[in-house]
Design a protein around this motif. Sequence first.
Motif, PDB file in Angstrom:
ATOM      1  N   THR A 305       1.005  -1.156   0.068  1.00 39.08           N
ATOM      2  CA  THR A 305       0.049   0.080   0.167  1.00 39.08           C
ATOM      3  C   THR A 305       0.849   1.198  -0.017  1.00 39.08           C
ATOM      4  OG1 THR A 305      -0.052  -0.214   2.475  1.00 39.08           O
ATOM      5  CG2 THR A 305      -1.899  -1.065   1.118  1.00 39.08           C
ATOM      6  N   LYS A 306       1.945   1.224   0.597  1.00 40.19           N
ATOM      7  CA  LYS A 306       2.939   2.568   0.372  1.00 40.19           C
ATOM      8  C   LYS A 306       3.712   2.467  -0.781  1.00 40.19           C
ATOM      9  CE  LYS A 306       3.254   5.704   3.367  1.00 40.19           C
ATOM     10  NZ  LYS A 306       2.145   6.388   3.938  1.00 40.19           N
ATOM     11  N   GLN A 307       3.220   3.110  -1.773  1.00 44.37           N
ATOM     12  CA  GLN A 307       4.028   2.989  -3.209  1.00 44.37           C
ATOM     13  C   GLN A 307       5.394   3.910  -3.008  1.00 44.37           C
ATOM     14  OE1 GLN A 307       1.054   4.284  -5.876  1.00 44.37           O
ATOM     15  NE2 GLN A 307       0.479   2.271  -6.268  1.00 44.37           N
ATOM     16  N   CYS A 308       5.586   4.678  -2.065  1.00 44.03           N
ATOM     17  CA  CYS A 308       6.791   5.377  -1.771  1.00 44.03           C
ATOM     18  C   CYS A 308       7.860   4.543  -1.436  1.00 44.03           C
ATOM     19  CB  CYS A 308       6.791   6.611  -0.903  1.00 44.03           C
ATOM     20  SG  CYS A 308       5.949   6.209   0.809  1.00 44.03           S
ATOM     21  N   LEU A 309       7.618   3.454  -0.999  1.00 42.56           N
ATOM     22  CA  LEU A 309       8.641   2.531  -0.510  1.00 42.56           C
ATOM     23  C   LEU A 309       9.218   1.591  -1.422  1.00 42.56           C
ATOM     24  CD1 LEU A 309      10.072   1.201   2.225  1.00 42.56           C
ATOM     25  CD2 LEU A 309       8.186  -0.745   2.231  1.00 42.56           C
ATOM     26  N   THR A 310      10.635   1.985  -1.689  1.00 45.11           N
ATOM     27  CA  THR A 310      11.465   1.270  -2.810  1.00 45.11           C
ATOM     28  C   THR A 310      12.455   0.409  -2.143  1.00 45.11           C
ATOM     29  OG1 THR A 310      12.810   3.226  -2.987  1.00 45.11           O
ATOM     30  CG2 THR A 310      10.949   3.328  -4.493  1.00 45.11           C
ATOM     31  N   GLU A 311      12.991   0.502  -0.994  1.00 46.61           N
ATOM     32  CA  GLU A 311      13.833  -0.344  -0.394  1.00 46.61           C
ATOM     33  C   GLU A 311      13.475  -0.859   0.954  1.00 46.61           C
ATOM     34  OE1 GLU A 311      18.812  -0.029  -0.523  1.00 46.61           O
ATOM     35  OE2 GLU A 311      17.730   1.684   0.545  1.00 46.61           O
ATOM     36  N   LEU A 312      13.740  -2.132   1.327  1.00 49.98           N
ATOM     37  CA  LEU A 312      13.530  -2.816   2.292  1.00 49.98           C
ATOM     38  C   LEU A 312      14.565  -3.528   2.814  1.00 49.98           C
ATOM     39  CD1 LEU A 312      11.385  -3.045   4.888  1.00 49.98           C
ATOM     40  CD2 LEU A 312       9.994  -4.795   3.379  1.00 49.98           C
ATOM     41  N   ASP A 313      14.909  -3.824   4.001  1.00 46.71           N
ATOM     42  CA  ASP A 313      16.026  -4.691   4.486  1.00 46.71           C
ATOM     43  C   ASP A 313      15.652  -5.284   5.593  1.00 46.71           C
ATOM     44  OD1 ASP A 313      18.323  -5.827   5.081  1.00 46.71           O
ATOM     45  OD2 ASP A 313      19.287  -4.288   6.367  1.00 46.71           O
ATOM     46  N   LEU A 314      15.348  -6.832   5.619  1.00 40.14           N
ATOM     47  CA  LEU A 314      14.827  -7.758   6.500  1.00 40.14           C
ATOM     48  C   LEU A 314      16.076  -8.583   7.052  1.00 40.14           C
ATOM     49  CD1 LEU A 314      11.403  -8.031   5.199  1.00 40.14           C
ATOM     50  CD2 LEU A 314      11.928  -6.696   7.055  1.00 40.14           C
ATOM     51  N   SER A 315      17.072  -8.448   6.763  1.00 41.86           N
ATOM     52  CA  SER A 315      18.426  -9.211   6.823  1.00 41.86           C
ATOM     53  C   SER A 315      18.200  -9.990   8.395  1.00 41.86           C
ATOM     54  CB  SER A 315      19.698  -8.807   6.378  1.00 41.86           C
ATOM     55  OG  SER A 315      19.470  -8.176   5.150  1.00 41.86           O
ATOM     56  N   TYR A 316      18.862 -10.787   8.578  1.00 40.98           N
ATOM     57  CA  TYR A 316      19.374 -11.633  10.008  1.00 40.98           C
ATOM     58  C   TYR A 316      18.048 -11.565  10.885  1.00 40.98           C
ATOM     59  CZ  TYR A 316      23.799 -10.134   7.941  1.00 40.98           C
ATOM     60  OH  TYR A 316      25.014 -10.151   7.118  1.00 40.98           O
ATOM     61  N   ASN A 317      16.858 -11.843  10.088  1.00 36.57           N
ATOM     62  CA  ASN A 317      15.907 -11.915  11.194  1.00 36.57           C
ATOM     63  C   ASN A 317      15.175 -13.502  10.865  1.00 36.57           C
ATOM     64  OD1 ASN A 317      15.095  -9.322  12.566  1.00 36.57           O
ATOM     65  ND2 ASN A 317      15.105  -8.732  10.374  1.00 36.57           N
TER      66      ASN A 317
END
Length: 370
Positions: A305-317
Amino acid sequence: LQNCNLTSASCETLHSVLSAQPSLTELHVGDNKLGTAGVKVLCQGMMNPNCKLQKLQLDYCELTADIVEALNAALQSKPTLKELSLSNNTLGDTAVKQLCRGLVEASCNLELLHLENCGITSDSCREISAVLSNKSSLVDLSVGDNKIRDSGLALLCQGLMHPNCKIQKLWLWDCDLTSASCKDLSRVIRTKETLAEISLIDNNLRDSGMEMLCQALKDPKSKLQELWIRECGLTTACCKAISSALSMNKHLKVLHIGENKLGDAGVELMCEGLLHPNCNIQSLWLGNCDLTAACCATLATIMATKQCLTELDLSYNSLGDEGIRKICEALRNSSCNVQQLILYDIYWSSEVDDELRALEESKPELKIVS
């Protein structure tokens, strides 16, 4: 010429180039064992009227305090110089004080000053502060990896708050700061409208410090666009304040908040703020935040839904197959604009791996880093 196995023997040649080539405006010779003697020769070349150098990078050059006199002489004769980087040299407080006094007196319009890991303590912060208040041209200051501590930060903030100071980028990572510094930092974030980026990585700010920073972010005068607050001793307890700040701050685009024990409950709270129409976050880093699959449905909602979000880091989870599948569902959504998804050191099955690869093939703009 970074990391080219150069020594002081090369500096006579570089001196000749600086003296003869007015077209040369940038010199990057970091990661070379030039030593103080070699760089003194370079400084002599800088003093030639033909030299029009604007950017000088001398990181990791094995410089000592003895270099400052030659540097100051070069600065006095070089009004063109805009960027000076001396990080990772054992200068110490006495030399940094001397350098700063030279910078205040010099006619150069310095825009960038990097002094990371230079043996600075609170003792030289008054002089650095004077540079901030005297050089309105200075927009980028990095003093990370120095033991500035809260007392030094308080002195720096005097310069940062000066009307002449037009700072845009401020890096204070690993400076032995605590929550006590956050009161001063909050004043800077709240009132210095030029400040766009601040790094406080690896300082023990804790939840109480973060809550003060969040109050500043809610101020309409705050124009901060990037906040780097990784490894700062944060927990779930400050996430409600972060959420509230995200819902009120239209300017923040980048939030690096990994390596904090936020947990699923904390990220769920943060997502309430992320979903607010005011929030314009583009890059969100949540690596090593004690997350599980339990928060992935909410994260998927943010992605879709958040079209501005272009980069997401979820590492080491510990997201596992269940969590990654929920993330994949969001990526398939046509309204998801995530272009870079970072998933280092997360374990999933070969079936889920096939799903991720298929997604990358179907969305050429998407890069999954794992």
